[in-house]
Scaffold this motif. Structure first.
Motif: not given
Length: 339
Positions: A198-220
């Motif tokens: 639902t939010g950018a920080r949740g996506s960051t946690n999904t990618f960074v902490k949970n190790g999912q995905g190859d790329v995170l589309l992120a705020w700089e």
């Protein structure tokens, strides 16, 4: 004793005045609520402490800043539904406009503060794992088979809308304004999305902490924070073309006038444009709107990237873009349901 009609009115008024002859003063507001979006947590943690010290030194008064974070559009709805924010510092002008349409913010709010009421800017980058194992360099790579993309949901997250629009801008140029080809690309990109938080920080946690995905589309700024927190694990790929993200701020007039917090709210948002406020933004990886302060951070930000704006004829501003792409049964709903 008889009193005339006017005499009775005068006597009544006199009885309402305290013995001192002065009307009771309204208690000074000592608490301010800032409703913000996900990736500004660190920024406002640092900024609020600095502002409290500045205000104490200036006025001698102790104040408290209450902070709230979440997906930008979700936060806007919360304010509309009764979360009494004195100020909002959101990801999109359209989210603040929604609060305006609900009657809580006066029209013309973007002219209240400099730079369309955007004290800092950002852009959208790719956060990839160290060594960039999938060799992702540009937007076209994200639609290739087998690429796991992490991005928030554009229906709830302001950052996600910037992500989507940056990809759209690239495709519009790449396919020479062929809308069918653009839609096909966007559909493939979102077909590769593994999780829509639902939010950018949740996506960051999904990618960074949970190790999912190859790329995170992120705020700089969010990408830089991830690298700072976990050095050696990630790297940033800045595509040659992206979008100028302009997170705006505003006083919530309906709340500020009711609570008597307008003066404090104005001081709070104005201080974002001070040299200290601008440097705090830069230290938290937002691009300061003051060119002189921004130059101090030129070694951090890639200033060569071409940044398209939301007011470019391709998009035509937030009102038009919101209706076309993100409202119910808009373009995003159509392409995502075909996943």
């Amino acid at each position: 004793m008889k009193f005339s009609h006017l005499g009775l009115i005068a006597l009544s008024a006199l009885l309402l005045v305290p013995a001192s002859g002065a009307l009771p003063a309204r208690a000074a507001v000592t608490e301010l609520t800032n409703v913000s979006y996900d990736p500004t947590r660190e920024l406002y943690d640092q900024y609020n402490k600095a502002f409290v010290q500045y205000y104490k030194k200036k006025t001698g008064q102790d104040i408290t800043v209450v902070q709230s974070h979440g997906g930008s559009s979700k936060q806007a709805r919360a304010v509309i539904e009764g979360n009494e924010a004195d100020v909002v510092t959101l990801a999109l002008a359209s989210d603040i406009t929604a609060i305006e349409h609900a009657g809580l913010i006066k029209a013309g709010w973007q002219k209240t503060f400099p730079n369309n009421s955007s004290p800092y800017t950002s852009t959208i980058v790719f956060l990839v794992r160290k060594g960039n194992p999938k060799g992702l360099k540009d937007w076209g790579d994200l639609a290739k088979p087998g690429i796991g993309v992490i991005t928030p949901n554009p229906k709830t997250s302001g950052g996600a809308r910037w992500n989507y629009l940056a990809a759209w801008a690239w495709a519009d140029k790449q396919y020479n304004k062929d809308e069918k080809a653009v839609l096909d690309y966007i559909s493939k990109l979102f077909g590769n999305v593994l999780v829509l938080d639902t939010g950018a920080r949740g996506s960051t946690n999904t990618f960074v902490k949970n190790g999912q995905g190859d790329v995170l589309l992120a705020w700089e700024n969010e990408a830089y924070l991830a690298i700072a927190e976990r050095p050696g694990e990630f790297e940033i790929v800045t595509p040659p073309l992206s979008i100028l993200a302009e997170p705006p701020v505003a006083i919530v007039d309906g709340v500020a006038d009711k609570r008597g917090s307008r003066a404090l709210a104005t001081e709070y948002l104005n201080y974002l444009y001070s040299d200290e406020g601008q440097r705090i933004a830069g230290k938290n990886f937002y691009r300061p709107s003051n060119p002189k302060i921004a130059e101090e951070f030129s070694k951090i930000f890639d200033l060569k990237v071409k940044l398209i704006t939301i007011d470019d004829p391709l998009f035509g501003g937030w009102d038009k873009t919101q209706k076309a792409h993100f409202e119910d049964r808009g373009i995003f709903d159509k392409i995502y349901t075909k996943k």
